[in-house]
Write an enzyme that holds these catalytic residues in place. Sequence first.
Site, PDB file in Angstrom:
ATOM      1  CB  SER A   1      -0.880   0.005   1.260  1.00 46.07           C
ATOM      2  OG  SER A   1      -1.529   1.254   1.435  1.00 46.07           O
TER       3      SER A   1
ATOM      4  CE1 TYR B   1      -4.654  -2.182   4.592  1.00 46.40           C
ATOM      5  CE2 TYR B   1      -3.499  -0.095   4.374  1.00 46.40           C
ATOM      6  CZ  TYR B   1      -4.122  -1.181   3.803  1.00 46.40           C
ATOM      7  OH  TYR B   1      -4.193  -1.272   2.435  1.00 46.40           O
TER       8      TYR B   1
END
Length: 254
Positions: free
Chosen positions: A139, A152
């Site tokens: 990401s 995350y």
Amino acid sequence: MNISGNTIFVPGATSGIGLALALALQAKGNTVIVGGRRTELLERIAAEHPGIGTVRVDTTDAASIDSAAKQVLADHPDLNVLVTMAGVMRVEDWRDPASFLASAESTVTTNLLGPIRLIAAFVGHLQAQPDATIMTVSSGLAFTPLKATPSYNASKAAIHMLSESIRLQLAGTSVKVVELEPPAVRTALLPGHEDNEQAMPLDEFVTEVVGLIESRPDAREIQVERVKFLRYGEARGDYDQVVAAVNGADPHGK
């Protein structure tokens, strides 16, 4: 990774980026198998998209991964691409340990331990193929943190370094390691996020990703233009400004 002629397994592909990418890769002339936990979603995908294979897999469960891998390889012995797509994103408040610990553990299990187990289940088979690829999914938040989602961010940073490391170990084999680095994309990763006008439309993201795979088959990282703001802040020397922008803060603390 060649854009066509592959047999590809995409666990975590019953919705969002995973499903959209799986369908786009099928349209490019690949055999694609998607995996997910919910049988009803898999049945709907199979009915709505002829030719897509499905297999039930829970990437938080080691036994489920082992069972799914055996099924996929029995049905598709020519499998040569694994895309470790499954992931979760949760808002956490680390000022209150009672509120975040279960979320953090679950996030790491899904986002980091899941891909590790998937790679372990398939890497021996992939090394026996003449041309194979492991595509990991990190990401932009692996490189610039979003304050609201610490676990995350950390899990995706770990995926980046895992990708870098196993690429070194697999050098000299037939297996390439490619890291897909999405920016914010309009999916249901967080509640309401599919309507976030600041995020990249899903169809635009997948179209750009497929174009990059096609034009750069030897790429180590797949980066759409929108993610480079996050990916290269430190290299550009404007990391603090990028962090502030992502978190809606004044970089000068005003």
